[in-house]
Motif scaffolding. Structure first.
Motif, PDB file in Angstrom:
ATOM      1  N   TRP A 120       0.833  -1.211   0.000  1.00 51.58           N
ATOM      2  CA  TRP A 120       0.000   0.000   0.000  1.00 51.58           C
ATOM      3  C   TRP A 120       0.864   1.256   0.000  1.00 51.58           C
ATOM      4  CZ3 TRP A 120       0.274   3.612   3.937  1.00 51.58           C
ATOM      5  CH2 TRP A 120      -0.615   4.684   3.843  1.00 51.58           C
ATOM      6  N   TYR A 121       1.912   1.257   0.818  1.00 52.63           N
ATOM      7  CA  TYR A 121       2.802   2.420   0.890  1.00 52.63           C
ATOM      8  C   TYR A 121       3.460   2.670  -0.466  1.00 52.63           C
ATOM      9  CZ  TYR A 121       6.126   5.684   2.998  1.00 52.63           C
ATOM     10  OH  TYR A 121       6.840   6.814   3.322  1.00 52.63           O
ATOM     11  N   TRP A 122       3.900   1.594  -1.116  1.00 49.77           N
ATOM     12  CA  TRP A 122       4.517   1.711  -2.436  1.00 49.77           C
ATOM     13  C   TRP A 122       3.512   2.220  -3.474  1.00 49.77           C
ATOM     14  CZ3 TRP A 122       3.195  -1.971  -6.425  1.00 49.77           C
ATOM     15  CH2 TRP A 122       3.856  -1.741  -7.624  1.00 49.77           C
ATOM     16  N   ALA A 123       2.273   1.682  -3.415  1.00 51.42           N
ATOM     17  CA  ALA A 123       1.250   2.089  -4.374  1.00 51.42           C
ATOM     18  C   ALA A 123       0.859   3.555  -4.176  1.00 51.42           C
ATOM     19  CB  ALA A 123       0.023   1.188  -4.246  1.00 51.42           C
ATOM     20  N   LYS A 124       0.832   4.017  -2.942  1.00 46.88           N
ATOM     21  CA  LYS A 124       0.412   5.391  -2.660  1.00 46.88           C
ATOM     22  C   LYS A 124       1.516   6.397  -2.955  1.00 46.88           C
ATOM     23  CE  LYS A 124      -1.458   8.387   0.965  1.00 46.88           C
ATOM     24  NZ  LYS A 124      -1.945   8.494   2.364  1.00 46.88           N
TER      25      LYS A 124
ATOM     26  N   PHE B 139      10.669   1.969   0.166  1.00 43.78           N
ATOM     27  CA  PHE B 139      11.436   2.759   1.133  1.00 43.78           C
ATOM     28  C   PHE B 139      12.840   3.117   0.670  1.00 43.78           C
ATOM     29  CE2 PHE B 139       8.468   0.020   3.589  1.00 43.78           C
ATOM     30  CZ  PHE B 139       7.588   1.021   3.970  1.00 43.78           C
ATOM     31  N   GLY B 140      13.262   2.600  -0.468  1.00 46.19           N
ATOM     32  CA  GLY B 140      14.507   3.050  -1.064  1.00 46.19           C
ATOM     33  C   GLY B 140      15.739   2.307  -0.613  1.00 46.19           C
ATOM     34  N   VAL B 141      16.882   2.874  -0.959  1.00 50.23           N
ATOM     35  CA  VAL B 141      18.183   2.297  -0.631  1.00 50.23           C
ATOM     36  C   VAL B 141      18.997   3.325   0.153  1.00 50.23           C
ATOM     37  CG1 VAL B 141      18.189   0.819  -2.668  1.00 50.23           C
ATOM     38  CG2 VAL B 141      19.194   3.105  -2.806  1.00 50.23           C
ATOM     39  N   GLY B 142      20.140   2.881   0.656  1.00 48.76           N
ATOM     40  CA  GLY B 142      21.009   3.794   1.404  1.00 48.76           C
ATOM     41  C   GLY B 142      20.393   4.205   2.728  1.00 48.76           C
TER      42      GLY B 142
ATOM     43  N   ALA C 179       3.808   6.651   8.151  1.00 49.70           N
ATOM     44  CA  ALA C 179       2.393   6.313   7.932  1.00 49.70           C
ATOM     45  C   ALA C 179       1.746   5.745   9.185  1.00 49.70           C
ATOM     46  CB  ALA C 179       2.268   5.317   6.781  1.00 49.70           C
ATOM     47  N   ARG C 180       2.324   6.031  10.345  1.00 49.31           N
ATOM     48  CA  ARG C 180       1.866   5.403  11.582  1.00 49.31           C
ATOM     49  C   ARG C 180       0.437   5.809  11.980  1.00 49.31           C
ATOM     50  NH1 ARG C 180       5.460   9.354  12.790  1.00 49.31           N
ATOM     51  NH2 ARG C 180       4.799  11.020  14.203  1.00 49.31           N
ATOM     52  N   LYS C 181      -0.088   6.897  11.399  1.00 46.41           N
ATOM     53  CA  LYS C 181      -1.436   7.338  11.766  1.00 46.41           C
ATOM     54  C   LYS C 181      -2.528   6.658  10.946  1.00 46.41           C
ATOM     55  CE  LYS C 181       0.033  11.855  13.515  1.00 46.41           C
ATOM     56  NZ  LYS C 181      -0.141  13.335  13.414  1.00 46.41           N
TER      57      LYS C 181
ATOM     58  N   SER D 192       8.702 -11.333  -1.423  1.00 48.48           N
ATOM     59  CA  SER D 192       7.799 -10.203  -1.660  1.00 48.48           C
ATOM     60  C   SER D 192       8.192  -8.996  -0.815  1.00 48.48           C
ATOM     61  CB  SER D 192       6.353 -10.617  -1.363  1.00 48.48           C
ATOM     62  OG  SER D 192       6.205 -11.040  -0.014  1.00 48.48           O
ATOM     63  N   VAL D 193       8.569  -9.238   0.449  1.00 45.80           N
ATOM     64  CA  VAL D 193       8.985  -8.134   1.317  1.00 45.80           C
ATOM     65  C   VAL D 193      10.290  -7.515   0.821  1.00 45.80           C
ATOM     66  CG1 VAL D 193       9.835  -7.592   3.619  1.00 45.80           C
ATOM     67  CG2 VAL D 193       7.764  -8.937   3.369  1.00 45.80           C
ATOM     68  N   SER D 194      11.222  -8.341   0.331  1.00 45.93           N
ATOM     69  CA  SER D 194      12.490  -7.816  -0.178  1.00 45.93           C
ATOM     70  C   SER D 194      12.262  -6.877  -1.349  1.00 45.93           C
ATOM     71  CB  SER D 194      13.398  -8.976  -0.615  1.00 45.93           C
ATOM     72  OG  SER D 194      13.773  -9.779   0.481  1.00 45.93           O
ATOM     73  N   ILE D 195      11.393  -7.272  -2.284  1.00 42.91           N
ATOM     74  CA  ILE D 195      11.164  -6.471  -3.488  1.00 42.91           C
ATOM     75  C   ILE D 195      10.381  -5.197  -3.168  1.00 42.91           C
ATOM     76  CG2 ILE D 195       9.974  -6.422  -5.707  1.00 42.91           C
ATOM     77  CD1 ILE D 195      10.672  -9.417  -5.963  1.00 42.91           C
ATOM     78  N   PHE D 196       9.225  -5.358  -2.550  1.00 40.55           N
ATOM     79  CA  PHE D 196       8.378  -4.185  -2.292  1.00 40.55           C
ATOM     80  C   PHE D 196       8.961  -3.277  -1.210  1.00 40.55           C
ATOM     81  CE2 PHE D 196       5.225  -7.092  -4.215  1.00 40.55           C
ATOM     82  CZ  PHE D 196       4.769  -6.264  -5.237  1.00 40.55           C
TER      83      PHE D 196
END
Length: 455
Positions: free
Chosen positions: A197-201, A284-287, A301-303, A275-279
């Protein structure tokens, strides 16, 4: 001295001293319930075995994937899954051929009590480190949801350890957890959904391009690659429960059944980790953009209500792992008590069945309870002092998980096959065992050095 699990009575807590199976009491010729999710069935055993593996490791695979690239990460996950299948099959083979249902008893049967004590010590380190990792995850969830400081986190970790992990640590059987294990595996799917969801948004993180996604970053070193392998070893590690779960298979345990269990559990682990590794990297990016765990990654997105729900689901999931890691510690404690009493495995089994030695059994039972609660106390202490999940997982994956998963099982197979008249060092099974043993020793030695170097 082989004793078939179907002829055993249900083991009490102190009967782990004999390494006997905690299989349901079944009279010869009795019918097995048709319930597919009964204790000892292939599906619930696979769920329990997968839950023993899927825990804190799933939260840090994305961070390692961001460092080494998706190609290297996926290759490691595939090879790790195949090695796990081979390792579990070896352990099931050794358990059935020796009639022993714990690492300590198998090592004593095939080698020497000194080997049992050393292996038991390594297994205790493995399980304590994992248990501490689960409490660290609980502390991180608490911090993210409630924006708590370190002091509040420590108090929360202690409360969870005392009032939740303490009672769970006293469960008599590993199979007892099958229903909670099934729910907790489903709960982790909420985490995957939140990451997707975070990636899609928000779209692909600005730090990610095709090259940085597929290939390692410029700062990657040999230790970076090794620590990624350490995390993979830890993430798949569930072998410490295999002897016990093999003995719990009904109506009669077999290597074929345990292979099916291993295939189901390992496939589930691979799908979740992949799936977790890819998404996780895409979202959330690299570095520096990639945090210690996915829990911290989701802090912006904790709220969102579904993110909060997924974080609580993660906490529930890792807490249900706790018993799977405390049980081997209790087995080692029971083995040590049995050796101090001077009882061989067979005598301990007969004592349990006949009811003789009441004082000795009572002492063993109380020591078992003390060991379980003491393990919880040590895990709490580690979790309060150490706050980085990756640090502890990389070290445990190399030092303990590699030894338990890839050093001991091939040694068992070599010891068993050398007893045969047609033994040959050039036999395919022997060559494969030697190769896996060499790989395990490399993980154990260089992996541990790499984890310490990066700490």
């Amino acid at each position: 001295m082989e004793m078939k699990p179907k002829d055993m009575e249900v083991c009490s807590q102190d009967s782990t001293a004999s390494g006997c199976s905690s299989t349901e009491s079944l009279s010869v010729g009795s019918s097995i319930p048709s319930n597919k999710f009964r204790r000892g069935g292939i599906l619930p055993t696979a769920v329990c075995l997968s839950k023993a593996a899927i825990g804190a490791g799933v939260l840090s695979v994305a961070a390692h994937g961001a460092e080494v690239g998706a190609v290297y990460q996926m290759v490691c996950l595939i090879l790790g899954g195949l090695l796990t299948l081979a390792s579990i099959r070896m352990i099931a083979n050794a358990s059935l051929e020796t009639g022993c249902w714990s690492y300590e008893d198998i090592c004593e049967e095939l080698f020497h009590p000194a080997m049992s004590l050393f292996t038991g010590f390594i297994n205790v380190c493995n399980c304590l480190g994992s248990a501490a990792g689960y409490l660290i995850v609980c502390g991180q969830v608490f911090q993210v949801i409630f924006q708590a400081d370190d002091r509040a986190r420590s108090i929360f970790v202690v409360l969870v350890g005392v009032f939740v992990c303490g009672p769970l640590a006293l469960a008599k059987h590993v199979g007892f957890m099958r229903h909670l294990a099934a729910i907790s595996v489903g709960a982790l799917l909420l985490l995957v959904a939140s990451v997707v969801w975070y990636w899609a948004k928000h779209g692909i993180d600005e730090s990610v391009d095709v090259e940085s996604f597929l290939l390692p970053g410029s700062g990657a070193t040999v230790f970076t690659y090794m620590n990624s392998i350490n995390n993979m070893v830890f993430a798949y590690n569930n072998q410490f429960n295999v002897p016990q779960l093999t003995g719990e298979l009904t109506p009669a345990p077999s290597v074929h059944k345990m292979t099916k269990v291993a295939l189901l559990s390992t496939s589930l682990c691979f799908l979740l980790y992949g799936s977790v590794s890819i998404f996780g990297v895409l979202a959330f990016g690299v570095g520096d953009n990639q945090k210690d765990t996915l829990i911290l990654d989701l802090m912006p997105a904790r709220k969102e209500w579904h993110v909060v729900l997924s974080l609580f689901a993660v906490m529930f999931s890792v807490l249900t792992c706790f018993q799977f890691h405390v049980y081997p510690i209790r087995q080692f404690s029971a083995y040590a008590v049995r050796k101090l009493r001077g009882l061989p495995a067979k005598a301990a089994e007969e004592e349990e069945v006949t009811g003789d030695g009441c004082c000795g059994r009572s002492l063993a039972r109380w020591l078992d309870i003390a060991c379980a609660l003491g393990s919880v106390a040590v895990a709490i202490l580690i979790a309060v002092v150490v706050t980085s999940l990756r640090t502890i997982l990389d070290f445990i994956g190399a030092f303990a998980s590699a030894y338990i998963s890839y050093v001991v099982p091939p040694l068992w197979i070599l010891a068993l096959r050398r007893k045969g008249k047609d033994f040959s060092w050039l036999a395919p099974e022997i060559l494969f065992s030697l190769a896996l043993l060499s790989l395990g020793v490399f993980f154990f030695v260089f992996g541990t050095y790499s984890a310490i170097k990066a700490a």
